[in-house]
Design a protein around this motif. Structure first.
Motif, PDB file in Angstrom:
ATOM      1  N   VAL A   1      -4.325 -22.823 -46.604  1.00 14.03           N
ATOM      2  CA  VAL A   1      -4.831 -23.412 -45.356  1.00 14.03           C
ATOM      3  C   VAL A   1      -5.058 -22.315 -44.320  1.00 14.03           C
ATOM      4  O   VAL A   1      -6.086 -22.282 -43.643  1.00 14.03           O
ATOM      5  N   ASP A   2      -4.105 -21.403 -44.225  1.00 15.67           N
ATOM      6  CA  ASP A   2      -4.259 -20.295 -43.274  1.00 15.67           C
ATOM      7  C   ASP A   2      -5.529 -19.507 -43.550  1.00 15.67           C
ATOM      8  O   ASP A   2      -6.271 -19.149 -42.644  1.00 15.67           O
ATOM      9  N   LYS A   3      -5.743 -19.257 -44.832  1.00 17.68           N
ATOM     10  CA  LYS A   3      -6.923 -18.486 -45.207  1.00 17.68           C
ATOM     11  C   LYS A   3      -8.206 -19.191 -44.772  1.00 17.68           C
ATOM     12  O   LYS A   3      -9.139 -18.566 -44.284  1.00 17.68           O
TER      13      LYS A   3
ATOM     14  N   ALA B   1      -3.820 -31.850 -42.178  1.00 19.73           N
ATOM     15  CA  ALA B   1      -4.490 -32.316 -40.961  1.00 19.73           C
ATOM     16  C   ALA B   1      -3.618 -31.981 -39.746  1.00 19.73           C
ATOM     17  O   ALA B   1      -4.105 -31.509 -38.717  1.00 19.73           O
ATOM     18  N   GLN B   2      -2.305 -32.195 -39.900  1.00 17.31           N
ATOM     19  CA  GLN B   2      -1.370 -31.903 -38.806  1.00 17.31           C
ATOM     20  C   GLN B   2      -1.387 -30.402 -38.481  1.00 17.31           C
ATOM     21  O   GLN B   2      -1.425 -30.009 -37.315  1.00 17.31           O
ATOM     22  N   LYS B   3      -1.403 -29.599 -39.537  1.00 16.15           N
ATOM     23  CA  LYS B   3      -1.413 -28.147 -39.334  1.00 16.15           C
ATOM     24  C   LYS B   3      -2.690 -27.695 -38.612  1.00 16.15           C
ATOM     25  O   LYS B   3      -2.653 -26.888 -37.696  1.00 16.15           O
ATOM     26  N   LEU B   4      -3.818 -28.274 -39.032  1.00 17.42           N
ATOM     27  CA  LEU B   4      -5.084 -27.962 -38.368  1.00 17.42           C
ATOM     28  C   LEU B   4      -4.994 -28.312 -36.889  1.00 17.42           C
ATOM     29  O   LEU B   4      -5.426 -27.540 -36.016  1.00 17.42           O
ATOM     30  N   SER B   5      -4.458 -29.480 -36.631  1.00 12.75           N
ATOM     31  CA  SER B   5      -4.339 -29.947 -35.259  1.00 12.75           C
ATOM     32  C   SER B   5      -3.515 -28.955 -34.439  1.00 12.75           C
ATOM     33  O   SER B   5      -3.889 -28.590 -33.325  1.00 12.75           O
ATOM     34  N   ASP B   6      -2.379 -28.501 -34.998  1.00 17.81           N
ATOM     35  CA  ASP B   6      -1.515 -27.546 -34.285  1.00 17.81           C
ATOM     36  C   ASP B   6      -2.209 -26.206 -34.086  1.00 17.81           C
ATOM     37  O   ASP B   6      -2.243 -25.668 -32.981  1.00 17.81           O
ATOM     38  N   ASP B   7      -2.774 -25.691 -35.182  1.00 15.01           N
ATOM     39  CA  ASP B   7      -3.327 -24.335 -35.119  1.00 15.01           C
ATOM     40  C   ASP B   7      -4.574 -24.236 -34.249  1.00 15.01           C
ATOM     41  O   ASP B   7      -4.835 -23.200 -33.643  1.00 15.01           O
ATOM     42  N   LEU B   8      -5.379 -25.297 -34.251  1.00 13.43           N
ATOM     43  CA  LEU B   8      -6.644 -25.228 -33.513  1.00 13.43           C
ATOM     44  C   LEU B   8      -6.537 -25.867 -32.138  1.00 13.43           C
ATOM     45  O   LEU B   8      -7.478 -25.859 -31.365  1.00 13.43           O
ATOM     46  N   ASP B   9      -5.377 -26.487 -31.886  1.00 19.12           N
ATOM     47  CA  ASP B   9      -5.176 -27.203 -30.634  1.00 19.12           C
ATOM     48  C   ASP B   9      -6.227 -28.302 -30.465  1.00 19.12           C
ATOM     49  O   ASP B   9      -6.891 -28.404 -29.432  1.00 19.12           O
ATOM     50  N   VAL B  10      -6.371 -29.089 -31.528  1.00 20.22           N
ATOM     51  CA  VAL B  10      -7.296 -30.215 -31.511  1.00 20.22           C
ATOM     52  C   VAL B  10      -6.459 -31.463 -31.799  1.00 20.22           C
ATOM     53  O   VAL B  10      -5.589 -31.412 -32.672  1.00 20.22           O
TER      54      VAL B  10
END
Lengths: 127, 162, 622
Positions: B11-13, B44-53
């Motif tokens: 996911v990070d990549k 989805a949760q990780k995306l939300s955290d990392d992108l601040d969305v």
């Protein structure tokens, strides 16, 4: 920094017209396998493999094999076009390995068009 | 309920590849769908955290576009084309038969063993070869109910332990 | 020079399309022909025409590569369509005098197949190719899509060179307006006017977007163009960017098109390598580069505002139309959006000029680009037709020519019933309309549209209620849900059509259906809803009797609607091969080997497998 000048277009075109038009003996025959998505779905990859195998087997060095996009008549894929220098190109349709081999032996090597598999010769009306 | 192992590195990549730019959220989700074969909740949760969305925004997108699924797809997703050309040549009947044969009741669902999943697609762009089915990036043209059934059993056999 | 006829006899006939010339000599100026002497031939033609005082009547037009390079220099005389080959300077005086002056084609200079020992016809003898005219697809099958050099050898990037060195952006825009080119993606909006509006819009930076998210089920020309000739799209976009004053382009492409994507990416890399994308292109101070965005599967993203929302990473919901994307598009900046086929037309118009382009097609665009439909259109000719494929035809050709001459008619001796054009937003047209000329305005007039060019042929086995239901079901699923008429209206229409198809609808349903359809069309927010009822309204208009049979007689005349048909086995044709009984998933078929089989209709689920496997054509569906 720009790389290409306008004059360079003509130079590149000139350098490539050999493969495009085959008139100067670089290749005696050009085989185009039509590899659009539809052609590939209909088995164009196998046809290409067979052409390459035939070319390798024959040891000929005056044959240009190339790919191109969809030739338009998707219902008759796989298709390939054989262009012998100074003759109208011939389009072959509904190919399989066996037919490909025969076209290679007959048309490419001996210059006899394989009528049963041919759709047409000549070019389309462009522009 | 086990949350399952989520490959955080992958996911990070993916996020890194799109430079943490939220305007490429759809592209990131496509890569995630490609990697996991669905959009896992944890990702989805990780995306939300990392992108601040907001998470709701991510689910809004994931449910709006047909290319995403929230349930795991099978190892071999089957896409039955039901574009108009395929429709008039019986694509709909092929879909029904595949679903019945695999015991799948809803489009997008996978078989119990997650081997196959099946869904319709609007058009694969091979209308000249209708009806068309795509399995594992291989497009089968001029196909039929019987033909597809043969392909599926062949695939099953190929991967069955001796 | 003998008996020169008086000049009066050489006046163009009344009603000739071009008022100034009666004949055009299309001399190939492709690289191959130039190298075999077409420049000298051109000079000789001009000299001889002047000598006979024919300069005003006969145009010499230098064309792009004709494709038959081995016989160059080649020349096609229009409107006769006579093809001359291997022309030499010394042939010209005789040729001009005989053909251009006296109207007698010179046979010894014409193309003749090399000792016609084979029975293979030439392309022009074959219906499928004969009526086609390739403009957007001009390079199809002729070049290696992964070779930028081959594209350049087919006059690639010459149009870009021309606009950057010889034309101002305004001149480019004027040229596009004069050409009458209208958007090939569906709407048919004049491309030049769109560019002009975008150029004049306030706000920086400006963007140029190419829509390659072919969402129309049944159309695949954009995929084919990108796969066969990706550079033409890049060149068209670069020209558009120069005209509108942009330096950044985006291609919005379907994620489901991996091959097209791969070739596009390769083309972009090669173009950058050559400096045809990037900074200071050709040293003319023009910067332009392109990025790719992926579509994730939403038909509504064909709507420009939805497409741009999707590119920004949002859901593809359209917004009200009074704010135009040319003023407030991507990231609220002025944005020019055209589709793949439109961009593919741009370079050739620049190179060949509007005079040539407007000689193809219908109407008169000299006063307004809305005045006609110029150029060609690519159609994906699919469904119940013998030659399925992508065909490019001049605007104004009839549906009958496309379906019967090019398409070769309906397979298996079945009868033609209808043709659907314009995709889900288009309409279904009956046999009585087969002779209308195909262009933007004619198709709209009869209740369909050009759309992106899907053309699905249907035969007597296709049920019009089922077709309408198919489209509405698709559109109801693709409705973004933002506005009520589209979201709810399509759902209700879908329900009514399902009832009709199931034989469960009551009298009066057709009137209600019509009323609902009109409401959706008039009150929806965007074009998806606005045009969604077209399949329903056009089938109701032309095939109302079929609807009535479903409603009143509970009968599907085409024998397709599942609830209204039963499966049985024809005792005459059945040879008792047992195949259907083996394959039937319900075990509904019984019968001994070599004896006539029967179907237990109480068990039958009408899956149709028996009919698929039967080699005797003995399964009857009625």
């Amino acid at each position: 920094m720009f790389k290409l000048r306008i004059e360079d277009l003509d130079r590149i075109a000139e350098e490539n017209k050999k493969t495009m038009s085959l008139r100067h003996g670089a290749g005696r025959v050009k085989i185009t396998v039509h590899m659009g998505t539809c052609g590939i779905a209909a088995g164009a990859r196998n046809i290409m493999a067979e052409v390459m195998r035939c070319v390798g087997e024959s040891g000929a060095s005056d044959i240009i094999v190339t790919t191109s996009g969809c030739a338009g008549l998707c219902s008759r894929e796989p298709m390939m076009t054989v262009e012998v220098t100074d003759q109208a190109p011939v389009k072959y349709i509904d190919l399989d390995k066996k037919k490909t081999k025969r076209i290679f032996d007959e048309h490419v090597m001996k210059g006899n068009i394989v009528e049963e598999y041919a759709l047409a010769m000549g070019g389309e009306r462009t522009l | 309920m086990e949350t399952g192992f989520i490959d955080v590195d992958a996911v990070d990549k993916i996020i890194d590849r799109w430079k943490y730019d939220p305007s490429y959220l759809i592209e990131m989700l496509q890569d995630i769908q490609g990697h996991f074969r669905y959009i896992p909740k944890e990702v989805a949760q990780k995306l939300s955290d990392d992108l601040d969305v907001p998470l709701s925004h991510i689910f809004h997108i994931a449910t709006f576009y047909k290319g995403f699924s929230l349930e795991p797809r099978g190892k071999h997703p089957i896409y039955v084309c039901t574009g108009t050309a395929c429709h008039v040549k019986g694509g709909g009947r092929i879909l029904e038969n595949v679903m019945r044969e695999l015991g799948v009741t809803k489009e997008g669902e996978a078989t119990e063993d997650l081997f196959f999943s099946v869904e319709s697609v609007r058009c694969l762009g091979c209308c000249g070869l209708a009806p068309v089915v795509e399995i594992d990036d291989e497009v089968y043209g001029h196909t039929s109910t019987v033909e597809v059934s043969k392909i599926l059993s062949k695939m099953r056999k190929a991967e069955q332990p001796e | 020079m003998s008996e020169t006829p008086s000049k009066n006899e050489q006046k163009p006939p009344v009603g000739d399309v071009s008022s100034s010339s009666r004949m055009q000599l299309m001399l190939c100026g492709g690289t191959a022909c130039v190298s075999s002497g077409s420049v000298k031939v051109k000079a000789a033609l001009e000299r001889e025409l002047a000598k006979h005082d024919l300069t005003d009547e006969v145009d010499v037009v230098v064309t792009g590569c004709n494709g038959f390079c081995a016989k160059g220099p080649v020349m096609v005389v229009q409107p006769d369509g006579i093809f001359y080959q291997e022309l030499k300077e010394k042939d010209i005086p005789h040729l001009v005098e005989e053909h251009m002056l006296k109207g007698r084609p010179v046979e010894k200079l014409m193309y003749s197949p090399p000792d016609k020992k084979t029975a293979v016809p030439t392309m022009s003898e074959i219906g499928f190719f004969k009526k086609q005219r390739l403009v957007a697809l001009r390079n199809r099958g002729l070049l290696d899509p992964e070779s930028i050099d081959e594209y350049i050898a087919r006059d690639g990037y010459k149009a870009l060179a021309k606009v950057l060195s010889e034309m101002t952006p305004e001149e480019v825009i004027d040229e596009m307006i004069a050409s009458g080119l209208r958007g090939r993606g569906g709407g048919g909006f004049p491309t030049g006017i769109k560019w002009k509006t975008c150029r004049m819009a306030a706000g920086e930076p400006k963007y140029v977007v190419c829509n390659a998210d072919e969402g129309d089920p049944g159309a695949y020309m954009d995929r084919s163009i990108v796969e066969a000739d990706p550079h033409v799209v890049l060149e068209g976009m670069a020209i558009a960017a120069y005209a509108v004053g942009s330096s950044k382009g985006y291609v919005y492409i379907r994620h489901e098109y991996p091959l097209a994507l791969k070739r596009l990416q390769k083309a972009m890399e090669d173009a950058r390598e050559y400096g045809l994308l990037g900074k200071n292109i050709f040293g003319k101070g023009f910067d332009f580069d392109i990025s790719i965005h992926f579509g994730a599967g939403a038909f509504v993203c064909g709507e420009s505002t939805a497409l741009m929302a999707s590119m920004e990473g949002h859901v593809g919901e359209p917004r009200a139309k009074y704010i135009h994307t040319v003023d407030h598009g991507l990231w609220d900046r002025p944005t020019n959006l055209n589709n793949v086929e439109t961009y593919a037309n741009v370079p050739v118009i620049i190179l060949r000029g509007t005079k040539w382009f407007t000689s193809i097609g219908t109407g008169d665009v000299s006063k307004s680009p809305w005045g006609g439909s110029k150029g060609t259109k690519v159609f994906s000719l699919v469904g119940k037709v013998n030659n399925t494929g992508l065909v490019e035809v001049p605007m104004g050709i009839t549906l009958r020519e496309i379906i019967f001459d090019i398409g070769g008619g309906i397979p298996n001796g079945k009868k033609f019933k209808a043709v659907q054009t314009g995709g889900p937003s288009g309409g279904v047209l009956p046999e009585s309309l087969l002779d209308i000329p195909v262009d933007f305005d004619q198709l709209t007039k009869v209740g369909s549209m050009m759309g992106s060019g899907g053309m699905i042929v249907m035969d007597e086995d296709d049920c019009m209620v089922d077709i309408a239901r198919y489209y509405i079901d698709f559109l109801a699923g693709e409705s973004c849900g933002k506005c009520v008429p589209c979201r709810e209206g399509l759902r209700q229409i879908n329900k009514m059509l399902t009832d009709i198809s199931n034989g469960e609808a009551e009298e009066g349903v057709l009137e209600l259906l019509e009323e609902t359809a009109h409401t959706v069309a008039e009150t929806s927010l965007c074009a998806l809803g606005g045009s969604a009822p077209n399949p329903v309204l056009s089938t109701l208009r032309y095939f109302r009797d079929e609807y009535e049979a479903h409603v009143r007689e509970k009968r599907c005349p085409a024998g397709l609607c599942k609830n209204l048909v039963t499966y049985s086995i024809d005792p005459v044709n059945c040879n008792g091969c047992t195949l259907c009984a083996i394959k039937c998933p319900q075990h509904a078929i019984t019968g001994e080997r070599k004896k006539v089989h029967t179907i237990d209709t109480s068990l039958c689920i009408k899956c149709g497998i028996c009919r698929d496997v039967c080699k005797q054509d003995a399964v009857i569906v009625k």
